[in-house]
Design an enzyme around this catalytic site. Structure first.
Site, PDB file in Angstrom:
ATOM      1  N   THR A  73       0.850  -1.200   0.000  1.00  0.00           N
ATOM      2  CA  THR A  73       0.000   0.000   0.000  1.00  0.00           C
ATOM      3  C   THR A  73       0.885   1.250   0.000  1.00  0.00           C
ATOM      4  O   THR A  73       1.951   1.256   0.618  1.00  0.00           O
ATOM      5  CB  THR A  73      -0.869   0.005   1.273  1.00  0.00           C
ATOM      6  OG1 THR A  73      -1.718  -1.146   1.247  1.00  0.00           O
ATOM      7  CG2 THR A  73      -1.749   1.252   1.351  1.00  0.00           C
TER       8      THR A  73
ATOM      9  N   THR B 289       4.308   4.720  -3.453  1.00  0.00           N
ATOM     10  CA  THR B 289       5.331   4.004  -4.226  1.00  0.00           C
ATOM     11  C   THR B 289       4.721   2.744  -4.847  1.00  0.00           C
ATOM     12  O   THR B 289       4.962   2.436  -6.020  1.00  0.00           O
ATOM     13  CB  THR B 289       6.532   3.637  -3.318  1.00  0.00           C
ATOM     14  OG1 THR B 289       6.857   4.766  -2.502  1.00  0.00           O
ATOM     15  CG2 THR B 289       7.739   3.261  -4.145  1.00  0.00           C
TER      16      THR B 289
ATOM     17  N   ALA C 150       7.875   1.455   2.320  1.00  0.00           N
ATOM     18  CA  ALA C 150       8.198   1.577   3.749  1.00  0.00           C
ATOM     19  C   ALA C 150       8.358   3.050   4.094  1.00  0.00           C
ATOM     20  O   ALA C 150       8.563   3.893   3.212  1.00  0.00           O
ATOM     21  CB  ALA C 150       9.472   0.816   4.081  1.00  0.00           C
ATOM     22  N   ASP C 151       8.271   3.329   5.389  1.00  0.00           N
ATOM     23  CA  ASP C 151       8.486   4.690   5.879  1.00  0.00           C
ATOM     24  C   ASP C 151       9.941   4.909   6.286  1.00  0.00           C
ATOM     25  O   ASP C 151      10.450   6.023   6.201  1.00  0.00           O
ATOM     26  CB  ASP C 151       7.544   4.974   7.052  1.00  0.00           C
ATOM     27  CG  ASP C 151       6.093   4.831   6.620  1.00  0.00           C
ATOM     28  OD1 ASP C 151       5.683   5.565   5.720  1.00  0.00           O
ATOM     29  OD2 ASP C 151       5.396   3.947   7.145  1.00  0.00           O
TER      30      ASP C 151
ATOM     31  N   GLY D 235       2.612   4.090   7.774  1.00  0.00           N
ATOM     32  CA  GLY D 235       2.243   5.483   7.529  1.00  0.00           C
ATOM     33  C   GLY D 235       0.888   5.598   6.843  1.00  0.00           C
ATOM     34  O   GLY D 235       0.160   6.571   7.041  1.00  0.00           O
TER      35      GLY D 235
ATOM     36  N   GLU E 238      -0.407  -5.726   5.781  1.00  0.00           N
ATOM     37  CA  GLU E 238       0.923  -5.766   5.155  1.00  0.00           C
ATOM     38  C   GLU E 238       1.802  -6.797   5.846  1.00  0.00           C
ATOM     39  O   GLU E 238       2.512  -7.570   5.188  1.00  0.00           O
ATOM     40  CB  GLU E 238       1.566  -4.379   5.225  1.00  0.00           C
ATOM     41  CG  GLU E 238       0.864  -3.361   4.338  1.00  0.00           C
ATOM     42  CD  GLU E 238       1.384  -1.942   4.498  1.00  0.00           C
ATOM     43  OE1 GLU E 238       1.148  -1.137   3.590  1.00  0.00           O
ATOM     44  OE2 GLU E 238       2.006  -1.622   5.518  1.00  0.00           O
TER      45      GLU E 238
END
Ligand code: 5RP
Length: 216
Positions: free
Chosen positions: A26, A29, A81-82, A94, A101
């Site tokens: 999600t 990106t 990823a954050d 985020g 996930e």
């Protein structure tokens, strides 16, 4: 629009093989990955999606979305990823999709993480750590996290996850042992999921750029 996110998302197509069921994460990106996947949709057997947001984009492209229980173990999961440390351990959530996930990451043989260069850090924790909680346990979990870590939990008010739960974002952490912290926070009653992906890190990280860098 981010050019480095687009480059990372499109590079991940290299890992998709004919006939695969692909796990799809999600975020912005991943949206580029989904758009690239649409161009080869006739070559894959379908996808398993980590959020209603990704499901809508996938279905909009005519890609078949399968149930994880029916699909079984997956060969490949692609997600953003954050934050990402040098051991490919991640902070995620985020976009509040962390629980699904993490389930799909665990169900997948290979986890390819797609990021822009700003997500790379030496030590995780500058990005507030998302924790999905059962709503009635919000303040209990916040107190327990404060006592255990010294981090400041902030309720992401107004956000309800796809699972009907709430999110706390824990500020002020410097996570030197992400595996231990993930295990510790998982033990607090009312915690559904911790946005640390350290016990099951990414196998491959693609850092968007010209050219993209592939870290294994
Ligand atoms: C969603 C996530 C996302 O992967 C993360 O927030 C990164 O998003 P983006 O690609 O938009 O920067 O964990 O829960």
């Amino acid at each position: 629009m981010s050019e480095s996110k687009r480059l990372a998302g499109e590079q991940a197509i290299e890992f998709v093989e004919d006939g695969m069921v692909v796990g799809v994460g999600t975020g912005s990106t991943v949206a580029y990955f989904i758009d690239a996947l649409a161009r080869i949709r006739d070559r894959i057997a379908g996808v398993v999606s980590s959020s209603e947001q990704s499901t809508a984009r996938l279905r909009g492209h005519g890609i078949e979305v399968l149930d994880l229980n029916a699909a079984g173990p997956l060969p490949l999961y692609v997600d953003g990823a954050d934050e990402c440390d040098p051991q490919r351990r991640l902070i995620k959530g985020g976009g509040a999709a962390l629980t699904r996930e993490k389930i799909i990451a665990q169900a997948s043989e290979r986890f390819v993480c797609i990021i822009d260069p700003a997500k790379q850090v030496d030590v995780l924790g500058r990005f507030p750590l998302p924790v999905e909680v059962i709503p009635m346990a919000r303040s209990l979990v916040a107190r327990e996290i404060l006592a255990a870590t010294g981090g400041q939990p902030v309720w992401r008010e107004g956000v309800v996850t796809d699972n009907g739960n709430w999110v706390l974002d824990v500020h002020g952490l410097r996570i030197v042992d992400p595996v231990a912290l993930e295990g510790e926070l998982n033990q607090i009653p009312g915690v559904v999921c911790v946005g640390l992906f350290a016990r099951r890190p990414a196998d491959v990280v693609i850092v968007g750029g010209q050219p993209p860098r592939v870290l294994r």
